[in-house]
Design a protein around this motif. Structure first.
Motif, PDB file in Angstrom:
ATOM      1  N   THR A  35       0.830  -1.203   0.000  1.00 21.49           N
ATOM      2  CA  THR A  35       0.000   0.000   0.000  1.00 21.49           C
ATOM      3  C   THR A  35       0.866   1.255   0.000  1.00 21.49           C
ATOM      4  OG1 THR A  35      -1.755  -1.150   1.203  1.00 21.49           O
ATOM      5  CG2 THR A  35      -1.832   1.248   1.201  1.00 21.49           C
ATOM      6  N   ILE A  36       0.490   2.191  -0.861  1.00 21.22           N
ATOM      7  CA  ILE A  36       1.165   3.486  -0.928  1.00 21.22           C
ATOM      8  C   ILE A  36       0.117   4.575  -0.740  1.00 21.22           C
ATOM      9  CG2 ILE A  36       2.507   5.083  -2.346  1.00 21.22           C
ATOM     10  CD1 ILE A  36       3.626   2.677  -3.839  1.00 21.22           C
ATOM     11  N   VAL A  37       0.338   5.451   0.221  1.00 18.93           N
ATOM     12  CA  VAL A  37      -0.559   6.589   0.413  1.00 18.93           C
ATOM     13  C   VAL A  37      -0.263   7.626  -0.666  1.00 18.93           C
ATOM     14  CG1 VAL A  37      -1.263   8.446   1.957  1.00 18.93           C
ATOM     15  CG2 VAL A  37      -0.726   6.183   2.896  1.00 18.93           C
ATOM     16  N   LEU A  38      -1.247   7.926  -1.477  1.00 20.68           N
ATOM     17  CA  LEU A  38      -1.070   8.868  -2.582  1.00 20.68           C
ATOM     18  C   LEU A  38      -1.356  10.307  -2.163  1.00 20.68           C
ATOM     19  CD1 LEU A  38      -2.824   6.797  -5.412  1.00 20.68           C
ATOM     20  CD2 LEU A  38      -0.384   6.891  -4.840  1.00 20.68           C
ATOM     21  N   ALA A  39      -2.297  10.494  -1.272  1.00 20.24           N
ATOM     22  CA  ALA A  39      -2.633  11.843  -0.807  1.00 20.24           C
ATOM     23  C   ALA A  39      -3.300  11.747   0.552  1.00 20.24           C
ATOM     24  CB  ALA A  39      -3.568  12.538  -1.799  1.00 20.24           C
ATOM     25  N   SER A  40      -3.041  12.719   1.402  1.00 19.40           N
ATOM     26  CA  SER A  40      -3.671  12.779   2.720  1.00 19.40           C
ATOM     27  C   SER A  40      -3.789  14.240   3.142  1.00 19.40           C
ATOM     28  CB  SER A  40      -2.847  11.989   3.748  1.00 19.40           C
ATOM     29  OG  SER A  40      -1.550  12.547   3.887  1.00 19.40           O
ATOM     30  N   GLY A  41      -4.607  14.487   4.143  1.00 19.65           N
ATOM     31  CA  GLY A  41      -4.767  15.843   4.648  1.00 19.65           C
ATOM     32  C   GLY A  41      -5.467  16.782   3.687  1.00 19.65           C
ATOM     33  N   LEU A  42      -6.300  16.246   2.809  1.00 18.83           N
ATOM     34  CA  LEU A  42      -7.003  17.073   1.834  1.00 18.83           C
ATOM     35  C   LEU A  42      -8.238  17.711   2.465  1.00 18.83           C
ATOM     36  CD1 LEU A  42      -6.869  14.609  -1.215  1.00 18.83           C
ATOM     37  CD2 LEU A  42      -5.328  16.536  -0.739  1.00 18.83           C
ATOM     38  N   SER A  43      -8.772  18.698   1.812  1.00 19.25           N
ATOM     39  CA  SER A  43      -9.988  19.358   2.289  1.00 19.25           C
ATOM     40  C   SER A  43     -11.195  18.450   2.081  1.00 19.25           C
ATOM     41  CB  SER A  43     -10.193  20.677   1.543  1.00 19.25           C
ATOM     42  OG  SER A  43     -10.324  20.438   0.149  1.00 19.25           O
ATOM     43  N   LYS A  44     -12.300  18.789   2.712  1.00 16.31           N
ATOM     44  CA  LYS A  44     -13.523  18.006   2.563  1.00 16.31           C
ATOM     45  C   LYS A  44     -14.044  18.107   1.124  1.00 16.31           C
ATOM     46  CE  LYS A  44     -15.061  18.450   7.369  1.00 16.31           C
ATOM     47  NZ  LYS A  44     -16.162  18.931   8.241  1.00 16.31           N
ATOM     48  N   GLY A  45     -14.871  17.151   0.768  1.00 19.01           N
ATOM     49  CA  GLY A  45     -15.460  17.174  -0.564  1.00 19.01           C
ATOM     50  C   GLY A  45     -14.771  16.194  -1.501  1.00 19.01           C
ATOM     51  N   TYR A  46     -15.078  16.301  -2.788  1.00 14.60           N
ATOM     52  CA  TYR A  46     -14.524  15.396  -3.787  1.00 14.60           C
ATOM     53  C   TYR A  46     -13.218  15.936  -4.354  1.00 14.60           C
ATOM     54  CZ  TYR A  46     -18.454  12.159  -4.084  1.00 14.60           C
ATOM     55  OH  TYR A  46     -19.385  11.189  -3.807  1.00 14.60           O
ATOM     56  N   HIS A  47     -12.314  15.007  -4.659  1.00 14.40           N
ATOM     57  CA  HIS A  47     -11.046  15.333  -5.297  1.00 14.40           C
ATOM     58  C   HIS A  47     -10.817  14.374  -6.451  1.00 14.40           C
ATOM     59  CE1 HIS A  47      -9.867  18.040  -2.014  1.00 14.40           C
ATOM     60  NE2 HIS A  47     -10.418  17.141  -1.204  1.00 14.40           N
ATOM     61  N   VAL A  48     -10.068  14.810  -7.439  1.00 12.33           N
ATOM     62  CA  VAL A  48      -9.790  13.984  -8.610  1.00 12.33           C
ATOM     63  C   VAL A  48      -8.355  13.482  -8.540  1.00 12.33           C
ATOM     64  CG1 VAL A  48      -9.605  13.902 -11.130  1.00 12.33           C
ATOM     65  CG2 VAL A  48     -11.467  15.182 -10.054  1.00 12.33           C
ATOM     66  N   LEU A  49      -8.202  12.164  -8.638  1.00 15.60           N
ATOM     67  CA  LEU A  49      -6.884  11.532  -8.667  1.00 15.60           C
ATOM     68  C   LEU A  49      -6.546  11.118 -10.088  1.00 15.60           C
ATOM     69  CD1 LEU A  49      -4.392   9.953  -7.439  1.00 15.60           C
ATOM     70  CD2 LEU A  49      -5.940   7.980  -7.350  1.00 15.60           C
ATOM     71  N   LYS A  50      -5.319  11.416 -10.493  1.00 21.47           N
ATOM     72  CA  LYS A  50      -4.761  10.867 -11.729  1.00 21.47           C
ATOM     73  C   LYS A  50      -3.420  10.233 -11.365  1.00 21.47           C
ATOM     74  CE  LYS A  50      -3.002  12.145 -16.324  1.00 21.47           C
ATOM     75  NZ  LYS A  50      -2.807  13.265 -17.290  1.00 21.47           N
ATOM     76  N   LEU A  51      -3.271   8.963 -11.711  1.00 20.09           N
ATOM     77  CA  LEU A  51      -2.025   8.241 -11.467  1.00 20.09           C
ATOM     78  C   LEU A  51      -1.503   7.779 -12.815  1.00 20.09           C
ATOM     79  CD1 LEU A  51      -0.109   7.106  -9.251  1.00 20.09           C
ATOM     80  CD2 LEU A  51      -1.445   4.980  -9.349  1.00 20.09           C
ATOM     81  N   GLN A  52      -0.331   8.281 -13.206  1.00 23.78           N
ATOM     82  CA  GLN A  52       0.202   8.083 -14.562  1.00 23.78           C
ATOM     83  C   GLN A  52       1.551   7.365 -14.512  1.00 23.78           C
ATOM     84  OE1 GLN A  52       2.464  11.288 -16.082  1.00 23.78           O
ATOM     85  NE2 GLN A  52       1.500  11.243 -18.104  1.00 23.78           N
TER      86      GLN A  52
END
Length: 370
Positions: free
Chosen positions: A104-121
């Motif tokens: 497991t790799i944490v890609l993002a943390s500590g983000l604001s509430k709501g929806y976010h878009v992830l792109k992994l390339q």
């Protein structure tokens, strides 16, 4: 006594680090398999029976929208690869992935509430590793939803230039290392960003249509003529299902390796292979526009061969050839082994964008080419 004390200290450090990882992971404890319909993949991939998704072509990327302040990926890698992480359209960092066992790799943390878009390339080539995405961890109350695909799709068949080989190196004297390869800095991805298009890269360094770089023979094995029909670049030779997506524009940038040192194929050998690729693409992608690209490094042999290709495509509908771009790059535009760096790729993209705008009737925008 000292031995026991050292062991105790090391155990305490390990426990602290391990506890920290558990704390991070505990916030992302809802698992969603990689083949979930809320996750879009662009490029050639294979859906596996256990819900994992496997790929190795450079430039393959996934996108999804997630709610909550964090997201982690369960992933494994047959060799070694680098991936770019983007959150909400902004580049976050490039990560190295190794390890044949899923982890497991944490890609993002500590983000604001709501929806976010992830792109992994995936920004490195299949020669170095095949990636398997097993799934994603999001917060227990989090959700995934699909992201809207672009209305345009560009597919590019190429070599090291398309891969972004050495694009992050600081000088042409540097030799290639995998951490300096980044397809996102190459001309193909730059063009796609300019025209707000999705993209798929079918590219491998050192490969030609008839002959690979430095081969002692006029005809090589495992050229792009054969690889271009595969689901994987290097992992397997299973045939690709060309009905998976339909590009609006296909760019072909192959020939520099065919006419690299030692021996060269005949003009007829190269021309036949090029025309065969065009015809196969026309058969697989009905009503597609194809742009044959003249590499900025085209020598006299390649230029001569491309002139013959140009004559043969004149009677073909929706098939074009770009203009030559000699001496457009300076020493400041070069990365590892004299391949273009980001600035060099920007210049190549700037040369091609007007042509693409004309043949595709895509409007030129007053914006930075980046």
């Amino acid at each position: 006594m000292k031995k026991y004390l050292l062991t105790f200290c090391l155990l305490a450090i390990f426990t602290t680090l391990f506890s920290k990882d558990i704390k991070i992971a505990s916030n992302c404890n809802r698992f969603i398999k990689a083949d979930d319909p809320s996750i879009n993949y662009t490029g050639r991939t294979e859906m596996l029976s256990d819900g994992s998704v496997r790929y190795d072509w450079v430039g393959v990327y996934l996108q999804t929208s997630f709610s909550g302040n964090s997201i982690a990926v369960s992933i494994s890698e047959s060799g070694r690869s680098f991936h770019n992480i983007f959150i909400d359209g902004k580049w976050i960092r490039k990560i190295e992935i190794t390890g044949k066992q899923k982890h497991t790799i944490v890609l993002a943390s500590g983000l604001s509430k709501g929806y976010h878009v992830l792109k992994l390339q995936k920004c490195t080539e299949g020669e170095f590793g095949c990636t398997t995405v097993h799934g994603f961890y999001i917060p227990q109350k989090g959700l995934l939803r699909t992201t809207k695909r672009k209305t345009r799709l560009i597919e590019i068949y190429g070599d090291s230039y398309t891969c972004g080989y050495g694009s992050e190196a600081h000088s042409p004297q540097e030799h290639f290392t995998l951490d300096t390869e980044n397809c996102d800095l190459s001309y193909g991805c730059i063009i796609a960003r300019y025209f707000d298009a999705d993209y798929a890269l079918i590219a491998h360094s050192g490969r030609g249509l008839v002959r690979n770089y430095g081969d002692n023979h006029q005809e090589s094995k495992n050229t792009m003529s054969t690889r271009s029909g595969h689901t994987y670049d290097d992992f397997d030779t299973v045939n690709y299902n060309f009905k998976t997506y339909h590009p609006d524009l296909v760019i072909i940038n192959l020939g520099s390796n065919d006419y690299s040192p030692i021996v060269t194929p005949s003009v007829q050998q190269y021309t036949n292979a090029y025309i065969n690729l065009i015809r196969s693409l026309q058969e697989r992608y009905k009503n597609v526009t194809i742009l044959c690209m003249v590499p900025h490094t085209a020598n006299d042999y390649l230029s001569c061969a491309l002139k013959k290709v140009r004559k043969q495509i004149q009677s073909m509908k929706q098939v074009y050839m770009s203009n030559p771009m000699p001496e457009i790059l300076s020493i400041n535009d070069l990365g590892a082994d004299a391949h273009p760096n980001y600035m060099g790729h920007q210049k190549i993209a700037m040369n091609l964008i007007p042509t693409i705008s004309t043949i595709m009737n895509w409007k030129l925008e007053n914006k930075v080419i980046k």
